[in-house]
Design an enzyme around this catalytic site. Structure first.
Site, short mmCIF file in Angstrom:
data_model
loop_
_atom_site.label_atom_id
_atom_site.label_comp_id
_atom_site.label_asym_id
_atom_site.label_seq_id
_atom_site.Cartn_x
_atom_site.Cartn_y
_atom_site.Cartn_z
N HIS A 78 2.71 23.78 11.52
CA HIS A 78 3.45 23.55 12.76
C HIS A 78 3.39 24.81 13.61
O HIS A 78 3.42 25.92 13.09
CB HIS A 78 4.90 23.18 12.44
CG HIS A 78 5.64 22.67 13.64
ND1 HIS A 78 6.11 23.51 14.61
CD2 HIS A 78 5.92 21.41 14.04
CE1 HIS A 78 6.68 22.78 15.57
NE2 HIS A 78 6.58 21.51 15.25
N GLY A 101 9.11 20.61 22.53
CA GLY A 101 10.46 21.00 22.92
C GLY A 101 10.61 21.33 24.39
O GLY A 101 11.62 21.92 24.79
N ASN A 122 10.94 15.23 12.47
CA ASN A 122 10.93 16.64 12.06
C ASN A 122 12.24 17.28 12.52
O ASN A 122 12.40 17.59 13.69
CB ASN A 122 9.72 17.34 12.71
CG ASN A 122 9.71 18.83 12.42
OD1 ASN A 122 10.45 19.30 11.55
ND2 ASN A 122 8.88 19.57 13.14
N TRP A 123 13.13 17.45 11.55
CA TRP A 123 14.46 17.99 11.91
C TRP A 123 14.48 19.51 12.03
O TRP A 123 15.51 20.09 12.36
CB TRP A 123 15.49 17.53 10.88
CG TRP A 123 15.89 16.10 11.05
CD1 TRP A 123 15.51 15.26 12.04
CD2 TRP A 123 16.76 15.34 10.19
NE1 TRP A 123 16.08 14.02 11.87
CE2 TRP A 123 16.85 14.04 10.73
CE3 TRP A 123 17.45 15.62 9.01
CZ2 TRP A 123 17.62 13.04 10.15
CZ3 TRP A 123 18.22 14.63 8.43
CH2 TRP A 123 18.31 13.34 8.99
N LYS A 124 13.35 20.15 11.72
CA LYS A 124 13.27 21.62 11.83
C LYS A 124 14.49 22.24 11.14
O LYS A 124 14.88 21.78 10.06
CB LYS A 124 13.16 22.02 13.30
CG LYS A 124 12.09 21.21 14.04
CD LYS A 124 11.80 21.71 15.42
CE LYS A 124 10.70 20.85 16.02
NZ LYS A 124 10.22 21.34 17.29
N GLU A 180 -0.47 18.24 18.44
CA GLU A 180 0.74 18.71 19.09
C GLU A 180 0.43 19.89 20.01
O GLU A 180 0.44 21.05 19.55
CB GLU A 180 1.76 19.18 18.04
CG GLU A 180 2.22 18.14 17.06
CD GLU A 180 3.64 18.43 16.61
OE1 GLU A 180 4.50 17.58 16.83
OE2 GLU A 180 3.89 19.51 16.06
N GLY A 215 10.55 15.57 17.30
CA GLY A 215 11.47 16.66 17.00
C GLY A 215 12.84 16.28 17.53
O GLY A 215 13.60 15.54 16.90
N SER A 230 7.56 16.39 22.66
CA SER A 230 8.43 15.80 23.69
C SER A 230 8.32 14.28 23.83
O SER A 230 8.48 13.74 24.93
CB SER A 230 8.19 16.47 25.05
OG SER A 230 8.57 17.84 24.99
P1 PGA Z 1 9.79 17.86 20.12
O1 PGA Z 1 9.20 18.52 18.79
O2 PGA Z 1 9.73 16.37 19.93
O3 PGA Z 1 11.22 18.36 20.19
O4 PGA Z 1 8.95 18.30 21.24
C1 PGA Z 1 8.05 18.00 18.23
C2 PGA Z 1 7.58 18.88 17.11
O5 PGA Z 1 7.85 20.07 17.11
O6 PGA Z 1 6.93 18.40 16.18
#
Ligand code: PGA
Length: 243
Positions: free
Chosen positions: A98, A176, A9-11, A170, A227, A206
């Site tokens: 999300h 994050g 997930n590159w957001k 999640e 992420g 994470s």
């Molecule tokens: P993260 O994000 O791996 O940076 O914690 C995961 C997500 O938001 O799906």
């Protein structure tokens, strides 16, 4: 889809050109990685890159997913993107619900349920994100929150379609932050969900090239949603190889 799943997930972390460059630079390597490890690798870049990235990965073993879609079919909905358009450019997966979308765009479980139906109608696999906040966890409400989210999201989804869904557990406090649940906590949450609904479950929050060594032993989940760790190809590759 029986193979293990890893979703990137590159957001909104990469610009258009950065995302295209990543794909051009690592296309051959990521295809080889998917083939050799026999895993389903799904890249979810932001909307504006989807058409171009789909072209780069034409006839490829790499899947491309979107990060959201509209709950509406088509019409006067400024700023929204329809599941139909996603299907027409060849998108097979779509993240919905999300926590960042819930937080910044006021998405709620009713809307997410409508999106699930819209995606299924267009033969796109919904990746449904659920999870509790830190406050809810501290109040021992994790199971209540998960159940309420899923009951609302799935209330109009036919149980025959459950096999076409993916649930991403999640916890909001793990996204994050570098902080994660223990393997046991992830197992317990997945077990709780499986007892409610017979749906494929992955974990996100994470995940990195260290904790995947422990998390890969959680035997009731089928993969990870990454992420931060999906942005750098070498880190992503390491996680895919370790899993
Ligand atoms: P993260 O994000 O791996 O940076 O914690 C995961 C997500 O938001 O799906």
């Amino acid at each position: 889809m029986n193979k293990k799943i890893i979703i990137a997930n590159w957001k909104m972390q990469k610009s258009y050109l950065e995302a295209i460059d990543w794909c051009n630079n690592y296309k051959l390597e990521i295809e080889k990685l998917a083939q050799e490890t026999k895993k389903n690798l799904i890249l979810c870049p932001s909307y504006e890159t989807l058409g171009k990235i789909k072209e780069i990965f034409e006839n490829s073993n790499i899947y491309i997913g979107a990060q959201n879609c509209s709950n509406f079919l088509l019409g006067a909905y400024t700023g929204q993107v329809s599941a139909q358009s996603l299907k027409e450019i060849g998108i097979n997966f779509c993240i919905i619900g999300h926590s960042e979308d819930r937080k910044y765009n006021c998405t709620n479980d009713n809307l997410i349920g409508q999106k699930v139906k819209m995606l299924l109608k267009h033969n796109i696999t919904p990746i449904i994100c659920i999870g509790e906040s830190l406050e809810e966890k501290n109040e021992n409400k994790t199971q209540d929150v998960i159940k309420k989210q899923l009951d609302t999201i799935l209330k109009e989804v036919d149980s025959q379609s459950y096999s076409k869904l993916i649930i991403a557990y999640e916890p909001i406090w793990a996204i994050g932050t570098g902080v994660t649940p223990t393997g046991k906590e992830i197992f317990n949450a997945a077990e709780f969900i499986k007892n409610l609904y017979d749906i494929k479950i992955i974990y996100g929050g994470s995940v990195n090239d260290q904790n995947v060594i422990e998390f890969k032993n959680i035997n009731n989940i089928d993969g990870f949603l990454l992420g931060t760790s999906s942005l750098d190809f070498q880190v992503f590759k390491k996680i895919v190889l370790l899993y």
